[in-house]
Design a protein around this motif. Sequence first.
Motif, PDB file in Angstrom:
ATOM      1  N   LYS A 179       0.779  -1.155   0.165  1.00 13.63           N
ATOM      2  CA  LYS A 179      -0.217  -0.367  -0.014  1.00 13.63           C
ATOM      3  C   LYS A 179       0.450   1.131  -0.016  1.00 13.63           C
ATOM      4  O   LYS A 179       0.800   1.987  -0.827  1.00 13.63           O
ATOM      5  CB  LYS A 179      -0.932  -0.424   1.087  1.00 13.63           C
ATOM      6  CG  LYS A 179      -1.857   1.135   1.509  1.00 13.63           C
ATOM      7  CD  LYS A 179      -2.947   1.478   0.505  1.00 13.63           C
ATOM      8  CE  LYS A 179      -3.843   2.936   0.683  1.00 13.63           C
ATOM      9  NZ  LYS A 179      -4.806   2.923  -0.368  1.00 13.63           N
ATOM     10  N   THR A 180       1.902   1.323   0.638  1.00  8.91           N
ATOM     11  CA  THR A 180       2.740   2.288   0.990  1.00  8.91           C
ATOM     12  C   THR A 180       4.049   2.644   0.134  1.00  8.91           C
ATOM     13  O   THR A 180       4.648   3.460   0.234  1.00  8.91           O
ATOM     14  CB  THR A 180       2.690   2.679   2.641  1.00  8.91           C
ATOM     15  OG1 THR A 180       3.474   1.625   3.323  1.00  8.91           O
ATOM     16  CG2 THR A 180       1.717   2.934   3.076  1.00  8.91           C
ATOM     17  N   GLY A 181       4.968   1.253   0.078  1.00 10.63           N
ATOM     18  CA  GLY A 181       6.058   1.202  -0.059  1.00 10.63           C
ATOM     19  C   GLY A 181       6.999   1.239   0.693  1.00 10.63           C
ATOM     20  O   GLY A 181       8.317   0.986   0.990  1.00 10.63           O
ATOM     21  N   VAL A 182       6.974   1.228   2.266  1.00  8.70           N
ATOM     22  CA  VAL A 182       7.258   0.856   2.671  1.00  8.70           C
ATOM     23  C   VAL A 182       6.789   0.193   3.922  1.00  8.70           C
ATOM     24  O   VAL A 182       5.790  -0.384   4.052  1.00  8.70           O
ATOM     25  CB  VAL A 182       7.350   2.395   4.088  1.00  8.70           C
ATOM     26  CG1 VAL A 182       8.027   3.183   2.418  1.00  8.70           C
ATOM     27  CG2 VAL A 182       6.640   3.119   4.717  1.00  8.70           C
ATOM     28  N   GLU A 183       8.151  -0.335   4.727  1.00  7.88           N
ATOM     29  CA  GLU A 183       8.063  -1.153   6.076  1.00  7.88           C
ATOM     30  C   GLU A 183       7.180  -0.719   6.794  1.00  7.88           C
ATOM     31  O   GLU A 183       7.351   0.484   7.486  1.00  7.88           O
ATOM     32  CB  GLU A 183       8.825  -1.930   6.409  1.00  7.88           C
ATOM     33  CG  GLU A 183       9.582  -2.879   5.663  1.00  7.88           C
ATOM     34  CD  GLU A 183       9.192  -3.939   5.473  1.00  7.88           C
ATOM     35  OE1 GLU A 183       8.759  -3.952   6.160  1.00  7.88           O
ATOM     36  OE2 GLU A 183       9.872  -4.381   3.918  1.00  7.88           O
ATOM     37  N   PRO A 184       6.325  -1.349   7.820  1.00 10.30           N
ATOM     38  CA  PRO A 184       5.241  -0.974   9.311  1.00 10.30           C
ATOM     39  C   PRO A 184       6.799   0.102  10.086  1.00 10.30           C
ATOM     40  O   PRO A 184       6.595   0.801  11.011  1.00 10.30           O
ATOM     41  CB  PRO A 184       5.110  -1.968  10.174  1.00 10.30           C
ATOM     42  CG  PRO A 184       4.894  -2.863   8.300  1.00 10.30           C
ATOM     43  CD  PRO A 184       5.809  -3.097   7.785  1.00 10.30           C
ATOM     44  N   THR A 185       7.124  -0.629  10.500  1.00  7.12           N
ATOM     45  CA  THR A 185       9.029   0.395  11.062  1.00  7.12           C
ATOM     46  C   THR A 185       8.814   2.006  10.582  1.00  7.12           C
ATOM     47  O   THR A 185       9.925   2.515  10.950  1.00  7.12           O
ATOM     48  CB  THR A 185      10.103  -1.017  11.193  1.00  7.12           C
ATOM     49  OG1 THR A 185      10.535  -0.982  10.188  1.00  7.12           O
ATOM     50  CG2 THR A 185       9.835  -1.296  12.484  1.00  7.12           C
ATOM     51  N   GLN A 186       9.212   2.135   9.163  1.00  9.82           N
ATOM     52  CA  GLN A 186       9.432   3.452   8.721  1.00  9.82           C
ATOM     53  C   GLN A 186       8.060   4.054   8.437  1.00  9.82           C
ATOM     54  O   GLN A 186       7.896   5.349   7.732  1.00  9.82           O
ATOM     55  CB  GLN A 186       9.861   2.847   7.352  1.00  9.82           C
ATOM     56  CG  GLN A 186      11.203   1.972   6.914  1.00  9.82           C
ATOM     57  CD  GLN A 186      11.673   2.028   5.483  1.00  9.82           C
ATOM     58  OE1 GLN A 186      10.689   1.256   5.061  1.00  9.82           O
ATOM     59  NE2 GLN A 186      12.585   1.781   5.294  1.00  9.82           N
ATOM     60  N   ILE A 187       6.762   3.583   8.981  1.00  8.68           N
ATOM     61  CA  ILE A 187       5.220   4.353   8.311  1.00  8.68           C
ATOM     62  C   ILE A 187       5.622   5.637   9.600  1.00  8.68           C
ATOM     63  O   ILE A 187       5.144   6.676   8.632  1.00  8.68           O
ATOM     64  CB  ILE A 187       4.425   3.652   9.251  1.00  8.68           C
ATOM     65  CG1 ILE A 187       4.118   2.300   7.983  1.00  8.68           C
ATOM     66  CG2 ILE A 187       3.213   4.702   9.185  1.00  8.68           C
ATOM     67  CD1 ILE A 187       3.507   2.751   6.595  1.00  8.68           C
ATOM     68  N   VAL A 188       6.335   5.868  10.325  1.00 10.95           N
ATOM     69  CA  VAL A 188       6.805   7.208  10.893  1.00 10.95           C
ATOM     70  C   VAL A 188       7.164   8.281  10.515  1.00 10.95           C
ATOM     71  O   VAL A 188       6.392   8.885  10.237  1.00 10.95           O
ATOM     72  CB  VAL A 188       6.710   7.231  12.634  1.00 10.95           C
ATOM     73  CG1 VAL A 188       7.051   8.565  13.234  1.00 10.95           C
ATOM     74  CG2 VAL A 188       5.846   6.105  13.720  1.00 10.95           C
ATOM     75  N   ASP A 189       8.410   7.731   9.245  1.00  7.48           N
ATOM     76  CA  ASP A 189       8.799   8.349   9.055  1.00  7.48           C
ATOM     77  C   ASP A 189       8.528   8.479   7.177  1.00  7.48           C
ATOM     78  O   ASP A 189       8.823  10.525   7.467  1.00  7.48           O
ATOM     79  CB  ASP A 189      10.768   7.927   8.847  1.00  7.48           C
ATOM     80  CG  ASP A 189      11.478   7.687   9.238  1.00  7.48           C
ATOM     81  OD1 ASP A 189      11.029   8.658  10.669  1.00  7.48           O
ATOM     82  OD2 ASP A 189      11.933   6.524   9.749  1.00  7.48           O
ATOM     83  N   TRP A 190       7.458   8.108   7.150  1.00  2.17           N
ATOM     84  CA  TRP A 190       6.682   8.522   5.601  1.00  2.17           C
ATOM     85  C   TRP A 190       6.339   9.020   5.955  1.00  2.17           C
ATOM     86  O   TRP A 190       5.553  10.234   4.656  1.00  2.17           O
ATOM     87  CB  TRP A 190       6.621   7.067   5.067  1.00  2.17           C
ATOM     88  CG  TRP A 190       5.567   6.671   4.034  1.00  2.17           C
ATOM     89  CD1 TRP A 190       6.224   6.649   2.970  1.00  2.17           C
ATOM     90  CD2 TRP A 190       4.449   6.306   3.888  1.00  2.17           C
ATOM     91  NE1 TRP A 190       4.949   6.445   1.846  1.00  2.17           N
ATOM     92  CE2 TRP A 190       3.878   6.496   2.748  1.00  2.17           C
ATOM     93  CE3 TRP A 190       3.450   6.627   4.624  1.00  2.17           C
ATOM     94  CZ2 TRP A 190       2.493   6.475   1.521  1.00  2.17           C
ATOM     95  CZ3 TRP A 190       1.691   6.650   4.183  1.00  2.17           C
ATOM     96  CH2 TRP A 190       1.373   6.408   2.983  1.00  2.17           C
ATOM     97  N   LEU A 191       5.634   9.317   7.341  1.00  2.00           N
ATOM     98  CA  LEU A 191       3.843   9.956   7.168  1.00  2.00           C
ATOM     99  C   LEU A 191       4.775  11.150   7.547  1.00  2.00           C
ATOM    100  O   LEU A 191       4.113  12.494   7.182  1.00  2.00           O
ATOM    101  CB  LEU A 191       3.039  10.050   8.513  1.00  2.00           C
ATOM    102  CG  LEU A 191       2.277   8.490   7.887  1.00  2.00           C
ATOM    103  CD1 LEU A 191       1.684   8.580   9.048  1.00  2.00           C
ATOM    104  CD2 LEU A 191       1.678   8.686   7.106  1.00  2.00           C
ATOM    105  N   SER A 192       5.854  11.230   8.105  1.00  2.00           N
ATOM    106  CA  SER A 192       6.636  12.777   8.413  1.00  2.00           C
ATOM    107  C   SER A 192       6.925  13.652   7.066  1.00  2.00           C
ATOM    108  O   SER A 192       7.001  14.640   7.554  1.00  2.00           O
ATOM    109  CB  SER A 192       7.689  12.884   9.545  1.00  2.00           C
ATOM    110  OG  SER A 192       7.360  11.422  10.458  1.00  2.00           O
ATOM    111  N   LEU A 193       7.312  12.667   6.360  1.00  2.41           N
ATOM    112  CA  LEU A 193       7.483  13.863   4.870  1.00  2.41           C
ATOM    113  C   LEU A 193       6.151  13.802   4.117  1.00  2.41           C
ATOM    114  O   LEU A 193       6.743  14.998   3.328  1.00  2.41           O
ATOM    115  CB  LEU A 193       8.930  12.624   4.604  1.00  2.41           C
ATOM    116  CG  LEU A 193       9.841  11.868   4.975  1.00  2.41           C
ATOM    117  CD1 LEU A 193      10.293  10.911   3.599  1.00  2.41           C
ATOM    118  CD2 LEU A 193      11.273  13.003   4.976  1.00  2.41           C
ATOM    119  N   THR A 194       5.360  12.780   3.775  1.00  4.92           N
ATOM    120  CA  THR A 194       4.400  13.517   3.390  1.00  4.92           C
ATOM    121  C   THR A 194       3.144  14.419   4.415  1.00  4.92           C
ATOM    122  O   THR A 194       2.526  14.722   3.686  1.00  4.92           O
ATOM    123  CB  THR A 194       3.711  12.178   2.631  1.00  4.92           C
ATOM    124  OG1 THR A 194       3.124  11.605   3.908  1.00  4.92           O
ATOM    125  CG2 THR A 194       4.159  11.067   1.987  1.00  4.92           C
TER     126      THR A 194
END
Length: 314
Positions: A179-194
């Motif tokens: 769904k996102t292109g990242v691992e669950p452990t990277q979701i916080v950083d992914w949302l922090s960028l987007t």
Amino acid sequence: MAMHSSPTSSEPSSFGRLLIIDGHSYAYRAFYAIRSLQSPTGAATNAIYGFIRMLGKIRARVQPTHLTVIWDGGLAAERMTLLADYKAQRPEMPSALEEQLDQIVDFLRAASVFSYMKESAEADDCIAAITHQAEAAGMEVVIASSDKDFMQLVSPRVRLLNPHDKGDALWGAEDVKRKTGVEPTQIVDWLSLTGDSVDNIPGVPGIGAKTAANLLTQFQSVEELYRHVEEVRSEVMRGNLRASEELVRRNQQLVRLRSDERCELTLGDLAVKPGDDEALRALFMKWGFRTLLQELEQGRIKAQGFFDQEMSAR
């Protein structure tokens, strides 16, 4: 979408399976799923009925040994301090829905489903806290919510059940990555960028979901991204990242769920128990839920998998 590793079987693990319902999320969904339904006195009952049916469908799907519905108790002071406009764009709850929330809680009490709200605490943080408590006890956890913040909690023991997913799949790490292109452990950083428009959290200009995923695939984390920001190929993107570093660091604190939130509930509180038939009968009569009343009289409403019909008939 296909299901993946545990919990996928109908039988919970030997340590049990906890189902956590995001209360307000499902109350809103029930309210808009059924547009007009009234009690014999003319009071709105659409959210109540929809919530009951949705809960039954989820219980039948997950077959939990433990169950709770968690409600929002307000916005976290720490997040409001970080961002004054946090969730500020959200409209007021419709009065017709607000009037039904206490009655949904009345139903949960009669059905012996543990309902919980902590004042000035967001449901997300309490859900994170009880999820980690259950994980530590060796339990499987299924979180029923459409909130993408919960993707950060996904692990070998934690799955998500998204009401927008018509296949009723239990999302694991592979689904999150798809769904996102990242691992669950990277979701916080992914949302922090987007950023997250739903919560009124701005992201880095020019960085959307796919670009953020590509950056995290290359650099693994926000920390490493800023350590090696000169390696970002696009000059414009490098400039935007540098200018937004303080925003990204703040977003990490906004997006990360607080599993240390002190929510006064224990796993023992959440064990599935039989409902109170007399209390349920009184409520169904009050609301005019004839089909549910008939199911109750026929003995079809039990502790496991009750209310599993569709929402078409009252």
